[in-house]
Design a protein around this motif. Structure first.
Motif, PDB file in Angstrom:
ATOM      1  N   GLU A 113       0.779  -1.270   0.115  1.00 28.82           N
ATOM      2  CA  GLU A 113       0.118  -0.031  -0.024  1.00 28.82           C
ATOM      3  C   GLU A 113       0.821   1.198   0.062  1.00 28.82           C
ATOM      4  O   GLU A 113       0.423   2.308  -0.928  1.00 28.82           O
ATOM      5  CB  GLU A 113      -1.015   0.140   1.197  1.00 28.82           C
ATOM      6  CG  GLU A 113      -2.084   0.979   1.323  1.00 28.82           C
ATOM      7  CD  GLU A 113      -3.088   0.727   0.031  1.00 28.82           C
ATOM      8  OE1 GLU A 113      -3.126  -0.153  -0.410  1.00 28.82           O
ATOM      9  OE2 GLU A 113      -3.406   1.994  -0.377  1.00 28.82           O
ATOM     10  N   GLN A 127       0.746   3.918  -2.787  1.00 33.48           N
ATOM     11  CA  GLN A 127       0.600   5.489  -2.629  1.00 33.48           C
ATOM     12  C   GLN A 127       1.855   6.385  -2.912  1.00 33.48           C
ATOM     13  O   GLN A 127       1.770   7.771  -2.614  1.00 33.48           O
ATOM     14  CB  GLN A 127      -0.137   5.508  -1.273  1.00 33.48           C
ATOM     15  CG  GLN A 127      -1.427   4.985  -0.907  1.00 33.48           C
ATOM     16  CD  GLN A 127      -1.660   5.399   0.476  1.00 33.48           C
ATOM     17  OE1 GLN A 127      -1.407   6.087   1.188  1.00 33.48           O
ATOM     18  NE2 GLN A 127      -2.859   4.540   0.742  1.00 33.48           N
ATOM     19  N   MET A 165       4.578   6.752  -1.130  1.00 31.21           N
ATOM     20  CA  MET A 165       4.909   7.684   0.190  1.00 31.21           C
ATOM     21  C   MET A 165       6.262   8.179   0.300  1.00 31.21           C
ATOM     22  O   MET A 165       7.018   7.467  -0.239  1.00 31.21           O
ATOM     23  CB  MET A 165       4.427   6.798   1.374  1.00 31.21           C
ATOM     24  CG  MET A 165       3.059   6.680   1.669  1.00 31.21           C
ATOM     25  SD  MET A 165       2.939   6.163   3.386  1.00 31.21           S
ATOM     26  CE  MET A 165       0.989   6.424   3.714  1.00 31.21           C
ATOM     27  N   GLU A 205       7.329   9.535   5.643  1.00 33.10           N
ATOM     28  CA  GLU A 205       6.039   8.841   6.172  1.00 33.10           C
ATOM     29  C   GLU A 205       6.125   7.343   6.253  1.00 33.10           C
ATOM     30  O   GLU A 205       5.685   6.936   7.040  1.00 33.10           O
ATOM     31  CB  GLU A 205       5.049   9.058   4.777  1.00 33.10           C
ATOM     32  CG  GLU A 205       4.536  10.470   4.648  1.00 33.10           C
ATOM     33  CD  GLU A 205       3.739  11.038   3.525  1.00 33.10           C
ATOM     34  OE1 GLU A 205       2.936  11.596   3.322  1.00 33.10           O
ATOM     35  OE2 GLU A 205       4.265  10.407   2.402  1.00 33.10           O
ATOM     36  N   ALA A 261       7.319   6.367   9.598  1.00 33.39           N
ATOM     37  CA  ALA A 261       6.431   6.790  10.621  1.00 33.39           C
ATOM     38  C   ALA A 261       5.588   5.464  10.468  1.00 33.39           C
ATOM     39  O   ALA A 261       5.325   4.723  11.668  1.00 33.39           O
ATOM     40  CB  ALA A 261       5.548   7.899  10.355  1.00 33.39           C
ATOM     41  N   VAL A 262       5.180   4.795   9.437  1.00 32.53           N
ATOM     42  CA  VAL A 262       4.503   3.721   9.415  1.00 32.53           C
ATOM     43  C   VAL A 262       5.136   2.653  10.077  1.00 32.53           C
ATOM     44  O   VAL A 262       4.459   1.811  10.805  1.00 32.53           O
ATOM     45  CB  VAL A 262       3.955   3.553   7.992  1.00 32.53           C
ATOM     46  CG1 VAL A 262       3.268   2.037   7.965  1.00 32.53           C
ATOM     47  CG2 VAL A 262       3.089   4.645   7.306  1.00 32.53           C
ATOM     48  N   GLU A 294       2.821  12.539  10.643  1.00 33.29           N
ATOM     49  CA  GLU A 294       2.939  11.031  10.907  1.00 33.29           C
ATOM     50  C   GLU A 294       1.821  10.395  11.033  1.00 33.29           C
ATOM     51  O   GLU A 294       1.660   9.053  10.401  1.00 33.29           O
ATOM     52  CB  GLU A 294       4.164  10.705  11.913  1.00 33.29           C
ATOM     53  CG  GLU A 294       5.617  11.336  11.654  1.00 33.29           C
ATOM     54  CD  GLU A 294       6.570  11.259  12.968  1.00 33.29           C
ATOM     55  OE1 GLU A 294       7.985  10.959  12.765  1.00 33.29           O
ATOM     56  OE2 GLU A 294       6.068  11.490  14.053  1.00 33.29           O
ATOM     57  N   ALA A 325       0.074   9.895   7.903  1.00 33.92           N
ATOM     58  CA  ALA A 325       0.533   9.012   6.824  1.00 33.92           C
ATOM     59  C   ALA A 325       0.143   7.438   7.297  1.00 33.92           C
ATOM     60  O   ALA A 325      -0.096   6.546   6.441  1.00 33.92           O
ATOM     61  CB  ALA A 325       2.192   8.842   6.932  1.00 33.92           C
ATOM     62  N   VAL A 326       0.318   7.165   8.659  1.00 34.65           N
ATOM     63  CA  VAL A 326      -0.237   5.782   8.959  1.00 34.65           C
ATOM     64  C   VAL A 326      -1.473   5.400   8.698  1.00 34.65           C
ATOM     65  O   VAL A 326      -1.735   4.295   8.059  1.00 34.65           O
ATOM     66  CB  VAL A 326       0.228   5.773  10.675  1.00 34.65           C
ATOM     67  CG1 VAL A 326      -0.330   4.386  10.935  1.00 34.65           C
ATOM     68  CG2 VAL A 326       1.676   5.888  10.863  1.00 34.65           C
ATOM     69  N   ARG A 367      -3.390   6.826   6.276  1.00 29.89           N
ATOM     70  CA  ARG A 367      -3.429   6.525   4.803  1.00 29.89           C
ATOM     71  C   ARG A 367      -3.217   5.076   4.519  1.00 29.89           C
ATOM     72  O   ARG A 367      -3.709   4.504   3.693  1.00 29.89           O
ATOM     73  CB  ARG A 367      -2.659   7.607   4.346  1.00 29.89           C
ATOM     74  CG  ARG A 367      -3.694   8.167   3.204  1.00 29.89           C
ATOM     75  CD  ARG A 367      -2.942   9.642   2.684  1.00 29.89           C
ATOM     76  NE  ARG A 367      -1.746   9.174   2.128  1.00 29.89           N
ATOM     77  CZ  ARG A 367      -0.342   9.768   2.037  1.00 29.89           C
ATOM     78  NH1 ARG A 367      -0.387  10.805   3.029  1.00 29.89           N
ATOM     79  NH2 ARG A 367       0.721   9.380   1.269  1.00 29.89           N
ATOM     80  N   ALA A 368      -1.952   4.695   5.174  1.00 30.80           N
ATOM     81  CA  ALA A 368      -1.562   3.324   4.750  1.00 30.80           C
ATOM     82  C   ALA A 368      -2.558   2.258   5.167  1.00 30.80           C
ATOM     83  O   ALA A 368      -2.783   1.146   4.473  1.00 30.80           O
ATOM     84  CB  ALA A 368      -0.150   3.248   5.277  1.00 30.80           C
ATOM     85  N   LEU A 369      -3.026   2.460   6.492  1.00 31.21           N
ATOM     86  CA  LEU A 369      -3.845   1.533   7.174  1.00 31.21           C
ATOM     87  C   LEU A 369      -5.179   1.480   6.193  1.00 31.21           C
ATOM     88  O   LEU A 369      -5.717   0.183   5.981  1.00 31.21           O
ATOM     89  CB  LEU A 369      -4.197   1.991   8.322  1.00 31.21           C
ATOM     90  CG  LEU A 369      -3.093   1.405   9.387  1.00 31.21           C
ATOM     91  CD1 LEU A 369      -3.741   1.778  11.031  1.00 31.21           C
ATOM     92  CD2 LEU A 369      -3.050  -0.187   9.553  1.00 31.21           C
ATOM     93  N   GLY A 372      -5.923   1.780   3.197  1.00 33.22           N
ATOM     94  CA  GLY A 372      -5.865   1.174   1.899  1.00 33.22           C
ATOM     95  C   GLY A 372      -6.082  -0.540   2.340  1.00 33.22           C
ATOM     96  O   GLY A 372      -6.624  -1.121   1.473  1.00 33.22           O
ATOM     97  N   VAL A 373      -5.347  -0.801   3.323  1.00 35.87           N
ATOM     98  CA  VAL A 373      -5.231  -2.230   3.662  1.00 35.87           C
ATOM     99  C   VAL A 373      -6.687  -2.440   4.381  1.00 35.87           C
ATOM    100  O   VAL A 373      -7.204  -3.682   3.906  1.00 35.87           O
ATOM    101  CB  VAL A 373      -4.251  -2.625   4.724  1.00 35.87           C
ATOM    102  CG1 VAL A 373      -4.495  -3.866   5.155  1.00 35.87           C
ATOM    103  CG2 VAL A 373      -2.875  -2.389   3.939  1.00 35.87           C
TER     104      VAL A 373
END
Lengths: 338, 338
Positions: free
Chosen positions: A254, A258, A260, A264, A267-268, B264, B267-268, B270-272, B274-275
């Motif tokens: 993902e 995106q 990133m 970013e 941070a994830v 931060e 960003a987290v 946003r990534a989450l 999508g999943v």
């Protein structure tokens, strides 16, 4: 007198070096209250202890020249290799030379050998293995995650009783709540096994039964102790382990999609790492095999030195809290031995 | 002649408004190739269609004045309310007025009513519900996730055959791979049910059996079709659903603990997101009930208009691909009707 913990020096993917490291760590941390009996080929283990300056520590070697490979069949290994580290360690427990046994070796071999060498506690129908499942609050205990793939309802009740004692005495959970793994909340729900187990759990002494719980309830910590047969428990546990590997893989895909930035992504990854550690069995060290006539902790093959150290600590707690004695007492509520 | 899909206007938490919205969306997208028969109280539904300017669309109302509540007992509701939207929709299928039935109502009621009203396909022992499980590649089909909590090994084989046909014809998976849910990879592993099912699956016609798969293998997409009884399937499915809610909660706690900056956190999240959408049943629309003498798609109670629209599309595919006919043929490999 110290608690004497026999450790399988040859158990695990990184044995014996990592096991010896873990025992040295444990001995330094626990001092003379715990004596570690390292079962393995003396000719290999003793030089390793010297290299690690373990002279003054409360560790001694139990010579066990036979080695069981991770891939070996548990049933044949036990017979053909009577002087393996697993057998020597368990024999020390049976003879009274040791109080507990710890191994990160072949789980099937350790389980089978423990039952054969130590036998079951009076009244226990089937020894069972606990699995740890991460929850929003801490973790739940799932029992059985071992080889009891077909269970009678009465056996599920014993699992609940054994795990409740462990949760209370070793994990210090006050009045642990028991949930029966099921497909719905209502008492009439479930397969034949669950439907028959429900009323038995309701009236069983020594446990705090809250009723059925569903798949979505475990991670919400609906129960401290989750009861099921080893078929369901094993599937759930491995599904849970894969969350820690597959969800981050999905998230990595993902992040790429995106596009990133590096900041970013960092941070994830940081946020994920904190959560992934909750799914890391190393944090828990090892899991108890309950219901055998002795104290046995089984670890993951990939156990680190830290995990081995935690296993020694938990094994010592099992002994000090007399978990086996409490289980035996719980199995005879009416005073009649089975 | 268009495919005629009966839709339960009263099914779901947001019925009938959201269902009507979804049907209007579907009718606009699918045009005259699909006729939608909206089963519900005509006095309520007709004004809603007028409000949505649905005059020129291929939608008509089947009057069904009785309403079954989400919490009502499936077995009593069916008897006491013969003119409910579920019953009227299914009766239209039985009489030949409709080709398929779609509902986001009480799953138990829809399942029970479908079996009673439509009956089973010749040779099918137990109709079963498919669940979607997100994987690293796309998603796997788990069968059964319904009410077949105690299964005979032969029934697991039928589940594999039915889901393989669905995967191939409706989801366009070429030669879908079947895995038997188990506690180990080796053929001898498992409970009595799995041990007996293994050789039957090996020799079953019309499926591509790859052997046992474990809990950790599902998300890695080790199989397109995962076979298990409804007890195991239901627990796995709900456990999977809770990943989408509980893992983000754990990560939120972790972000707070680490005192992450707003950037931060964004960003987290946003990534989450999508999943998490992969774990969102709305993406899949609904799941098929296979093995009944008809075409039935069951949706989640919380289905959105988009999910309802997807359900209508999938129902039309079930009809066009003649999944029921292919299942019937697969159940009689030797030409003898059951």
């Amino acid at each position: 007198m110290p608690v004497r913990v026999a450790v399988d020096a040859m158990g695990g993917d990184h044995a014996p070096a990592v096991v010896v490291d873990g025992c040295v760590e444990a001995a330094r941390a626990l001092g003379p209250d715990v004596e570690i009996l390292l079962a393995g080929p003396a000719g290999d283990i003793e030089p390793m202890l010297r290299e690690r300056d373990a002279g003054g520590l409360s560790i001694r070697v139990l010579d066990a020249p036979d080695v069981i490979a991770m891939a070996e069949s548990p049933s044949t290994a036990l017979k053909s290799k009577p002087r393996s580290s697993i057998h020597v360690g368990l024999a020390a427990c049976r003879s009274g030379e040791a109080d507990a046994f710890v191994s990160a070796g072949n789980t099937g071999a350790v389980l089978a050998a423990s039952v054969v060498v130590l036998g079951r506690l009076a009244g226990v129908s089937r020894p069972a293995i606990i699995g740890y499942y991460p929850t929003i609050r801490s973790f739940a205990l799932v029992i059985d995650v071992g080889t009891n793939v077909d269970c009678k309802p009465e056996q599920l009740v014993q699992f609940a009783q054994m795990a409740s004692i462990y949760a209370e005495r070793v994990l210090h959970r006050e009045h642990p709540v028991v949930g029966l793994m099921n497909v719905g909340e209502e008492p009439g729900k479930g397969n034949d096994q669950a439907k028959a187990a429900y009323p038995l759990l309701e009236s069983a002494p020594g446990i705090r039964f809250r009723g059925n719980i569903e798949g979505r309830d475990i991670m919400q910590h609906a129960a401290d102790v989750v009861v099921c047969d080893g078929f369901v428990g094993n599937i759930m546990l491995k599904l849970g382990e894969s969350i820690a590997t597959e969800v981050p893989r999905m998230i990595a895909g993902e992040m790429a999609r995106q596009q990133m930035s590096e900041e970013e992504k960092a941070a994830v990854v940081r946020a994920l790492k904190g959560v992934a550690s909750r799914f890391d069995y190393q944090e828990y060290g090892g899991v108890p095999l309950l219901g055998v006539n002795g104290n046995v902790i089984i670890g993951h093959g990939g156990s680190s030195a830290r995990a081995i150290r935690r296993m020694v600590e938990v094994a010592a707690d099992l002994v000090r809290e007399d978990v086996a004695g409490l289980i035996t007492a719980a199995m005879q509520p009416s005073g009649t031995p089975a």
